[in-house]
Motif scaffolding. Structure first.
Motif, PDB file in Angstrom:
ATOM      1  N   SER A  76       0.827  -1.205   0.000  1.00 55.48           N
ATOM      2  CA  SER A  76       0.000   0.000   0.000  1.00 55.48           C
ATOM      3  C   SER A  76       0.866   1.263   0.000  1.00 55.48           C
ATOM      4  O   SER A  76       0.391   2.339  -0.338  1.00 55.48           O
ATOM      5  N   LYS A  77       2.144   1.126   0.368  1.00 52.51           N
ATOM      6  CA  LYS A  77       3.047   2.273   0.395  1.00 52.51           C
ATOM      7  C   LYS A  77       3.680   2.550  -0.964  1.00 52.51           C
ATOM      8  O   LYS A  77       4.395   3.531  -1.121  1.00 52.51           O
ATOM      9  N   ILE A  78       3.433   1.689  -1.930  1.00 52.81           N
ATOM     10  CA  ILE A  78       4.021   1.861  -3.256  1.00 52.81           C
ATOM     11  C   ILE A  78       3.205   2.880  -4.031  1.00 52.81           C
ATOM     12  O   ILE A  78       1.985   2.788  -4.117  1.00 52.81           O
ATOM     13  N   LYS A  79       3.914   3.838  -4.601  1.00 56.69           N
ATOM     14  CA  LYS A  79       3.258   4.914  -5.341  1.00 56.69           C
ATOM     15  C   LYS A  79       3.133   4.513  -6.814  1.00 56.69           C
ATOM     16  O   LYS A  79       4.116   4.488  -7.542  1.00 56.69           O
ATOM     17  N   GLY A  80       1.931   4.231  -7.223  1.00 54.42           N
ATOM     18  CA  GLY A  80       1.675   3.931  -8.630  1.00 54.42           C
ATOM     19  C   GLY A  80       2.428   2.716  -9.120  1.00 54.42           C
ATOM     20  O   GLY A  80       2.452   1.676  -8.481  1.00 54.42           O
ATOM     21  N   ASN A  81       3.055   2.871 -10.263  1.00 53.01           N
ATOM     22  CA  ASN A  81       3.761   1.776 -10.924  1.00 53.01           C
ATOM     23  C   ASN A  81       5.263   2.041 -10.912  1.00 53.01           C
ATOM     24  O   ASN A  81       5.953   1.716 -11.875  1.00 53.01           O
ATOM     25  N   ASP A  82       5.775   2.651  -9.841  1.00 52.39           N
ATOM     26  CA  ASP A  82       7.167   3.075  -9.754  1.00 52.39           C
ATOM     27  C   ASP A  82       8.055   1.926  -9.274  1.00 52.39           C
ATOM     28  O   ASP A  82       7.934   1.489  -8.122  1.00 52.39           O
ATOM     29  N   PRO A  83       8.955   1.410 -10.142  1.00 50.84           N
ATOM     30  CA  PRO A  83       9.820   0.306  -9.714  1.00 50.84           C
ATOM     31  C   PRO A  83      10.809   0.719  -8.617  1.00 50.84           C
ATOM     32  O   PRO A  83      11.205  -0.105  -7.807  1.00 50.84           O
ATOM     33  N   GLU A  84      11.192   2.005  -8.592  1.00 46.27           N
ATOM     34  CA  GLU A  84      12.114   2.457  -7.549  1.00 46.27           C
ATOM     35  C   GLU A  84      11.481   2.363  -6.167  1.00 46.27           C
ATOM     36  O   GLU A  84      12.158   2.045  -5.195  1.00 46.27           O
ATOM     37  N   SER A  85      10.196   2.646  -6.060  1.00 44.24           N
ATOM     38  CA  SER A  85       9.546   2.554  -4.752  1.00 44.24           C
ATOM     39  C   SER A  85       9.464   1.103  -4.286  1.00 44.24           C
ATOM     40  O   SER A  85       9.546   0.821  -3.093  1.00 44.24           O
ATOM     41  N   ILE A  86       9.336   0.167  -5.233  1.00 43.10           N
ATOM     42  CA  ILE A  86       9.349  -1.255  -4.875  1.00 43.10           C
ATOM     43  C   ILE A  86      10.735  -1.650  -4.373  1.00 43.10           C
ATOM     44  O   ILE A  86      10.868  -2.330  -3.353  1.00 43.10           O
ATOM     45  N   LEU A  87      11.784  -1.208  -5.085  1.00 41.37           N
ATOM     46  CA  LEU A  87      13.156  -1.495  -4.643  1.00 41.37           C
ATOM     47  C   LEU A  87      13.429  -0.875  -3.280  1.00 41.37           C
ATOM     48  O   LEU A  87      14.019  -1.505  -2.408  1.00 41.37           O
ATOM     49  N   LYS A  88      13.011   0.366  -3.130  1.00 38.97           N
ATOM     50  CA  LYS A  88      13.228   1.076  -1.864  1.00 38.97           C
ATOM     51  C   LYS A  88      12.562   0.324  -0.716  1.00 38.97           C
ATOM     52  O   LYS A  88      13.151   0.146   0.350  1.00 38.97           O
ATOM     53  N   LEU A  89      11.354  -0.133  -0.939  1.00 36.79           N
ATOM     54  CA  LEU A  89      10.612  -0.867   0.079  1.00 36.79           C
ATOM     55  C   LEU A  89      11.268  -2.216   0.382  1.00 36.79           C
ATOM     56  O   LEU A  89      11.358  -2.641   1.528  1.00 36.79           O
ATOM     57  N   SER A  90      11.785  -2.895  -0.653  1.00 40.07           N
ATOM     58  CA  SER A  90      12.388  -4.213  -0.455  1.00 40.07           C
ATOM     59  C   SER A  90      13.752  -4.142   0.225  1.00 40.07           C
ATOM     60  O   SER A  90      14.218  -5.127   0.789  1.00 40.07           O
ATOM     61  N   LYS A  91      14.406  -2.993   0.168  1.00 40.00           N
ATOM     62  CA  LYS A  91      15.731  -2.838   0.789  1.00 40.00           C
ATOM     63  C   LYS A  91      15.660  -2.258   2.200  1.00 40.00           C
ATOM     64  O   LYS A  91      16.691  -2.008   2.811  1.00 40.00           O
ATOM     65  N   LYS A  92      14.467  -2.066   2.717  1.00 39.36           N
ATOM     66  CA  LYS A  92      14.296  -1.523   4.067  1.00 39.36           C
ATOM     67  C   LYS A  92      14.962  -2.459   5.082  1.00 39.36           C
ATOM     68  O   LYS A  92      14.687  -3.652   5.128  1.00 39.36           O
ATOM     69  N   GLY A  93      15.883  -1.916   5.872  1.00 48.75           N
ATOM     70  CA  GLY A  93      16.559  -2.692   6.909  1.00 48.75           C
ATOM     71  C   GLY A  93      17.689  -3.571   6.403  1.00 48.75           C
ATOM     72  O   GLY A  93      18.305  -4.294   7.173  1.00 48.75           O
ATOM     73  N   ARG A  94      17.997  -3.528   5.125  1.00 48.94           N
ATOM     74  CA  ARG A  94      19.065  -4.333   4.529  1.00 48.94           C
ATOM     75  C   ARG A  94      20.243  -3.445   4.152  1.00 48.94           C
ATOM     76  O   ARG A  94      20.074  -2.285   3.783  1.00 48.94           O
ATOM     77  N   THR A  95      21.442  -3.988   4.204  1.00 50.61           N
ATOM     78  CA  THR A  95      22.630  -3.248   3.814  1.00 50.61           C
ATOM     79  C   THR A  95      22.660  -3.114   2.293  1.00 50.61           C
ATOM     80  O   THR A  95      22.373  -4.068   1.573  1.00 50.61           O
ATOM     81  N   LEU A  96      23.023  -1.925   1.838  1.00 49.35           N
ATOM     82  CA  LEU A  96      23.076  -1.661   0.399  1.00 49.35           C
ATOM     83  C   LEU A  96      24.294  -0.796   0.113  1.00 49.35           C
ATOM     84  O   LEU A  96      24.576   0.154   0.839  1.00 49.35           O
ATOM     85  N   MET A  97      25.007  -1.130  -0.975  1.00 50.14           N
ATOM     86  CA  MET A  97      26.172  -0.350  -1.379  1.00 50.14           C
ATOM     87  C   MET A  97      25.845   0.430  -2.643  1.00 50.14           C
ATOM     88  O   MET A  97      25.218  -0.093  -3.555  1.00 50.14           O
ATOM     89  N   VAL A  98      26.313   1.682  -2.666  1.00 52.53           N
ATOM     90  CA  VAL A  98      26.067   2.587  -3.780  1.00 52.53           C
ATOM     91  C   VAL A  98      27.417   3.103  -4.257  1.00 52.53           C
ATOM     92  O   VAL A  98      28.253   3.504  -3.445  1.00 52.53           O
ATOM     93  N   PHE A  99      27.624   3.084  -5.572  1.00 54.81           N
ATOM     94  CA  PHE A  99      28.851   3.627  -6.146  1.00 54.81           C
ATOM     95  C   PHE A  99      28.608   5.070  -6.563  1.00 54.81           C
ATOM     96  O   PHE A  99      27.601   5.366  -7.212  1.00 54.81           O
ATOM     97  N   VAL A 100      29.543   5.954  -6.210  1.00 51.31           N
ATOM     98  CA  VAL A 100      29.441   7.362  -6.584  1.00 51.31           C
ATOM     99  C   VAL A 100      30.746   7.756  -7.270  1.00 51.31           C
ATOM    100  O   VAL A 100      31.833   7.494  -6.754  1.00 51.31           O
ATOM    101  N   THR A 101      30.620   8.388  -8.445  1.00 48.46           N
ATOM    102  CA  THR A 101      31.784   8.816  -9.220  1.00 48.46           C
ATOM    103  C   THR A 101      31.834  10.334  -9.243  1.00 48.46           C
ATOM    104  O   THR A 101      30.810  10.992  -9.474  1.00 48.46           O
ATOM    105  N   VAL A 102      33.031  10.888  -9.018  1.00 51.19           N
ATOM    106  CA  VAL A 102      33.256  12.331  -9.001  1.00 51.19           C
ATOM    107  C   VAL A 102      33.696  12.763 -10.396  1.00 51.19           C
ATOM    108  O   VAL A 102      34.482  12.072 -11.054  1.00 51.19           O
ATOM    109  N   THR A 103      33.200  13.915 -10.862  1.00 50.33           N
ATOM    110  CA  THR A 103      33.545  14.404 -12.207  1.00 50.33           C
ATOM    111  C   THR A 103      34.993  14.866 -12.287  1.00 50.33           C
ATOM    112  O   THR A 103      35.646  15.122 -11.277  1.00 50.33           O
TER     113      THR A 103
END
Length: 189
Positions: A76-103
């Motif tokens: 019920s917390k998913i907004k419309g058909n947004d796949p990012e909100s599904i991913l965000k919801l599924s990663k709640k409480g789980r460790t996640l790594m993000v890569f960031v590149t500097v210009t």
């Protein structure tokens, strides 16, 4: 009065010590009768198993992440058909790594300075992350609560020196990374 309290304490300790369970020598298995210095690896393994039998099971928050029960997804917390909100919801409480590149072509010290500033800004916004450099112009941001990674992404892509942010193998270009050379030439004229 103080003497009585000490006497009661000593008697309580002795009573507890006397009630401790100790197996008789006749009831012990052969491996337990050996001197501890003569224990083989198998004997040590049996001893460890015996110790683990007596332990209470760990609380869910004390378990390693891969053994924790998966939280129930509230669709019920998913907004419309947004796949990012599904991913965000599924990663709640789980460790996640993000890569960031500097210009640009920054030095490791410059990358350290820029990404440290970004990390501090995220912490000030209650988004806790750890930062690990992996290249001269790239870092990994590790989030203990993976659902916060998308909020951090929204902040990072707005930064002038952010080239791209990669979450779950999806790249998000920085707002200032796609400046076309024609636009910069026109602005100079």
């Amino acid at each position: 009065m103080l003497l009585r309290m000490k006497l009661v304490l000593v008697l309580s300790i002795l009573l507890i010590a006397c009630q401790c369970k100790k197996a008789n020598d006749g009831q012990k298995p052969d491996w337990a009768k050996k001197d501890i210095r003569d224990f083989s690896d198998a004997d040590m393994e049996r001893l460890l198993d015996q110790w683990e039998e007596d332990e209470e099971p760990l609380e869910p928050d004390e378990l390693p992440e891969y053994l924790r029960p998966q939280p129930a997804l509230d669709f019920s917390k998913i907004k419309g058909n947004d796949p990012e909100s599904i991913l965000k919801l599924s990663k709640k409480g789980r460790t996640l790594m993000v890569f960031v590149t500097v210009t640009g072509n920054p030095t490791p010290e410059e990358t350290e300075k820029i990404t440290k500033l970004w990390q501090t800004s995220l912490w000030n916004n209650h988004i806790q992350t750890e930062r690990y450099p992996v290249a001269d112009n790239r870092v990994i941001l590790m989030f203990k609560d993976g659902s916060l990674a998308w909020d951090a992404k929204d902040f990072l892509i707005e930064q002038e020196r952010c080239l791209e942010v990669t979450i779950e193998n999806k790249s998000y270009p920085g707002k200032y990374s796609a400046v076309e050379p024609e636009d910069s030439v026109k602005s100079e004229l």
